[in-house]
Write an enzyme that holds these catalytic residues in place. Structure first.
Site, PDB file in Angstrom:
ATOM      1  N   ASP A  95       9.173  -1.755  -7.168  1.00  0.00           N
ATOM      2  CA  ASP A  95       8.943  -0.319  -7.277  1.00  0.00           C
ATOM      3  C   ASP A  95       9.945   0.342  -8.220  1.00  0.00           C
ATOM      4  O   ASP A  95      10.944  -0.259  -8.624  1.00  0.00           O
ATOM      5  CB  ASP A  95       9.059   0.338  -5.898  1.00  0.00           C
ATOM      6  CG  ASP A  95       7.987  -0.119  -4.930  1.00  0.00           C
ATOM      7  OD1 ASP A  95       6.882  -0.448  -5.396  1.00  0.00           O
ATOM      8  OD2 ASP A  95       8.261  -0.140  -3.715  1.00  0.00           O
TER       9      ASP A  95
ATOM     10  N   TYR B 264      14.522 -11.160  -0.781  1.00  0.00           N
ATOM     11  CA  TYR B 264      15.005  -9.843  -1.189  1.00  0.00           C
ATOM     12  C   TYR B 264      16.313  -9.550  -0.460  1.00  0.00           C
ATOM     13  O   TYR B 264      16.529 -10.027   0.659  1.00  0.00           O
ATOM     14  CB  TYR B 264      14.005  -8.745  -0.815  1.00  0.00           C
ATOM     15  CG  TYR B 264      12.784  -8.655  -1.697  1.00  0.00           C
ATOM     16  CD1 TYR B 264      12.756  -7.783  -2.785  1.00  0.00           C
ATOM     17  CD2 TYR B 264      11.658  -9.422  -1.442  1.00  0.00           C
ATOM     18  CE1 TYR B 264      11.625  -7.686  -3.588  1.00  0.00           C
ATOM     19  CE2 TYR B 264      10.522  -9.335  -2.238  1.00  0.00           C
ATOM     20  CZ  TYR B 264      10.519  -8.464  -3.311  1.00  0.00           C
ATOM     21  OH  TYR B 264       9.410  -8.357  -4.111  1.00  0.00           O
TER      22      TYR B 264
END
Length: 249
Positions: free
Chosen positions: A52, A110
């Site tokens: 994002d 992540y």
């Protein structure tokens, strides 16, 4: 010839990975423009995932095809010469013709970085969420038992119109408290939904604040409703750390 690259980028000034018609500030767009100059025609770059706006990567993976046969080292040198300083390719190799960086990925990791102290370090401010308060990490760790495994993570998906399966396997969530006031949370799984890591992080933070109990995670998952989960942690603390392909590459 098909190439696969590993790259890092500081996502602070970009509108995400995916090329968009209303902005030129995307990672995919920057890569494709440089490669088009190299190859003399448009080049499609496929990433392992779409980070994002504002999200960073240490180990993003992407693949593309060039019409000319060029040595991998030549392609990497050209990319690094003309890409902005906040995007760097650090590994390249040729790939099987049918290789797809997203579809062939078997595991991703992540990391979310949180500053617990009252003010972020000046030189790390773009890479940490400035929470500014202590958390009960032991409670957060107890909540992990309800999240790991193969589950329907629809409550942790930021895309309300998601029509595909929201079932994913979350292998592990690990907490690392650094020597000062920083907390890192690492998430490893076979795939992640839109904003999933940031929503998981926000929910775990609420557990650490005492606003939710660890066992509340069970009812959040069962609700299959984004409104049941916690807030979406801001993008600046998130890094795509690693993408794995097993024995394929």
């Amino acid at each position: 010839m098909n190439y696969i690259i590993w790259l890092s980028y500081d996502g602070t000034r970009y509108d995400g990975w995916q090329k968009q018609g209303n902005t030129e500030k995307t990672i995919q767009g920057k890569l494709e423009r440089v490669l088009e100059k190299l190859d003399g025609e448009p080049v499609e770059v496929r990433g392992s995932g779409r980070t994002d706006a504002g999200v960073h990567a240490r180990g993003q993976v992407a693949d593309f095809q060039l019409k000319g046969k060029r040595a991998p080292e030549e392609v990497m040198e050209y990319l690094n010469r003309y890409l902005p300083e906040d995007i760097a390719v650090w590994r390249i190799q040729t790939a099987p013709e049918r290789f797809h960086s997203r579809l062939n990925a078997v595991r991703k990791t992540y990391r979310y970085q949180i500053e617990l102290g009252p003010k972020k370090d000046v030189f790390r401010r773009s890479y940490y969420y400035g929470l500014g308060q202590e958390l009960d990490v032991a409670s957060m760790e107890r909540a992990v038992a309800y999240l790991t495994g193969t589950r329907d993570f629809k409550s942790f998906c930021g895309n309300k119109k998601m029509k595909k399966s929201t079932v994913r396997t979350l292998e592990s969530i690990r907490f690392e408290r650094l020597e000062d006031t920083r907390l890192h949370i690492s998430f490893t799984g076979n795939g992640f939904l839109q904003q999933m890591v940031r929503i998981l992080t926000g929910t775990l933070i609420e557990v650490g604040q005492g606003r939710r109990k660890p066992e509340d995670i069970r009812s959040i998952l069962e609700a299959l409703d984004r409104q049941a989960a916690g807030f979406t942690a801001p993008p600046e603390g998130l890094f795509l750390e690693k993408v794995e392909y097993g024995e394929l590459i």
